[in-house]
Design a protein around this motif. Structure first.
Motif, PDB file in Angstrom:
ATOM      1  N   ILE A  58      -6.463  -3.139   2.017  1.00  0.00           N
ATOM      2  CA  ILE A  58      -5.775  -2.438   3.098  1.00  0.00           C
ATOM      3  C   ILE A  58      -4.598  -1.631   2.562  1.00  0.00           C
ATOM      4  CG2 ILE A  58      -4.505  -2.719   5.262  1.00  0.00           C
ATOM      5  CD1 ILE A  58      -6.177  -5.151   5.873  1.00  0.00           C
ATOM      6  N   THR A  59      -3.580  -2.329   2.082  1.00  0.00           N
ATOM      7  CA  THR A  59      -2.349  -1.627   1.734  1.00  0.00           C
ATOM      8  C   THR A  59      -2.498  -0.746   0.501  1.00  0.00           C
ATOM      9  OG1 THR A  59      -1.656  -3.642   0.593  1.00  0.00           O
ATOM     10  CG2 THR A  59      -0.853  -3.334   2.821  1.00  0.00           C
ATOM     11  N   VAL A  60      -3.204  -1.246  -0.527  1.00  0.00           N
ATOM     12  CA  VAL A  60      -3.376  -0.445  -1.736  1.00  0.00           C
ATOM     13  C   VAL A  60      -4.259   0.765  -1.444  1.00  0.00           C
ATOM     14  CG1 VAL A  60      -4.270  -0.444  -4.088  1.00  0.00           C
ATOM     15  CG2 VAL A  60      -3.000  -2.423  -3.246  1.00  0.00           C
ATOM     16  N   ALA A  61      -5.324   0.553  -0.653  1.00  0.00           N
ATOM     17  CA  ALA A  61      -6.187   1.670  -0.267  1.00  0.00           C
ATOM     18  C   ALA A  61      -5.403   2.699   0.536  1.00  0.00           C
ATOM     19  CB  ALA A  61      -7.379   1.150   0.543  1.00  0.00           C
ATOM     20  N   CYS A  62      -4.489   2.225   1.386  1.00  0.00           N
ATOM     21  CA  CYS A  62      -3.673   3.150   2.180  1.00  0.00           C
ATOM     22  C   CYS A  62      -2.719   3.942   1.286  1.00  0.00           C
ATOM     23  CB  CYS A  62      -2.889   2.376   3.242  1.00  0.00           C
ATOM     24  SG  CYS A  62      -3.919   1.758   4.595  1.00  0.00           S
ATOM     25  N   THR A  63      -2.236   3.314   0.233  1.00  0.00           N
ATOM     26  CA  THR A  63      -1.364   4.031  -0.696  1.00  0.00           C
ATOM     27  C   THR A  63      -2.095   5.200  -1.341  1.00  0.00           C
ATOM     28  OG1 THR A  63      -0.136   1.994  -1.174  1.00  0.00           O
ATOM     29  CG2 THR A  63       0.073   3.787  -2.754  1.00  0.00           C
TER      30      THR A  63
END
Length: 263
Positions: A58-63
């Protein structure tokens, strides 16, 4: 006869067990406690792994996605400016590569915006950051507007009217691309805040898990020690009782020998 340890625990039941049975019970208890502690540790590792997967998915992909959204508008501005500056006589040779580059950029920006919307929506704590979803929706709206403006600019470029296409680009399309960049920069700050929150949450969870494991190990050690103490005391009591019986039998045998011996 009732046997009690120094701690006042009743071991009357253990008194009647054989030493072999007592040893089996003691080791079985140790194995059960070890399995409970191991189960607690495995369960905690699984939960921690799930949290790390959430951070990765989630968060890394969003970055990565928010970085793409910030990059594409700058490249679209470069490509559009280059297309406007191409002379009409050279358009047939030089426009196709730039059009392909523009198409790739638009597809990348749209895909990145979709990733942001889907992945942030899956975050279990996204309710703490409602402005993040609002920013993604704002970017989606700007991308839709920029699509119509881009089509208008491309139509003018195809007609060979560089002045009109440049004016339309500067007054509308370029400004929308700049808005996308600004909004994506704000969104990047929110995504970084979410990543920091997830990291702190994982660290806190791991600390709690470590404390629980230490408590479980301490409890297991204390219970194991108590069981060993109980078995030792009951075994010693049984040995003492057997020694007393042997002594009684020895005395009785001595008396029998004395009475039966010839005078």
């Amino acid at each position: 006869m009732l046997i009690q340890s120094q701690r006042g625990i009743n071991y009357e039941i253990l008194q009647n067990l054989t030493i072999r049975t007592k040893l089996i019970l003691s080791h079985s208890l140790i194995v059960v406690l070890a399995m409970l502690v191991a189960g607690t540790g495995i369960y905690g590792v699984i939960l921690s792994a799930n949290r790390m997967d959430r951070m990765q998915n989630i968060t890394v992909a969003c970055t990565q996605a928010v970085g793409d959204v910030r990059y594409v508008p700058a490249d679209l501005q470069r490509v559009t400016t280059a297309m406007i500056m191409i002379p009409k006589s050279m358009a047939e040779q030089q426009l196709p590569p730039l059009e392909k580059s523009m198409t790739d950029d638009v597809a990348l920006m749209g895909a990145a915006a979709q990733v942001l919307y889907e992945r942030l929506g899956q975050h279990p704590d996204i309710g703490l950051y409602p402005e993040a979803i609002a920013k993604v929706e704002e970017i989606g709206g700007l991308i839709a507007v920029s699509g119509d403006q881009r089509t208008e600019v491309l139509d003018m470029i195809a007609k060979g009217d560089s002045n009109a296409s440049n004016m339309t680009y500067q007054q509308s399309y370029r400004q929308t691309l700049t808005q996308i960049q600004t909004t994506s920069t704000d969104l990047r700050g929110l995504v970084q805040a979410i990543i920091a929150y997830d990291y702190a949450d994982c660290v806190q969870f791991n600390d709690v898990l470590a404390i629980l494991l230490l408590i479980s190990l301490n409890a297991a050690q204390r219970r194991t020690a108590a069981a060993e103490l109980a078995l030792t005391e009951s075994t010693l009591a049984a040995v003492a009782e057997a020694s007393a019986e042997l002594e009684s039998l020895s005395l009785a045998l001595d008396k029998l020998l004395v009475t039966t011996s010839p005078r």
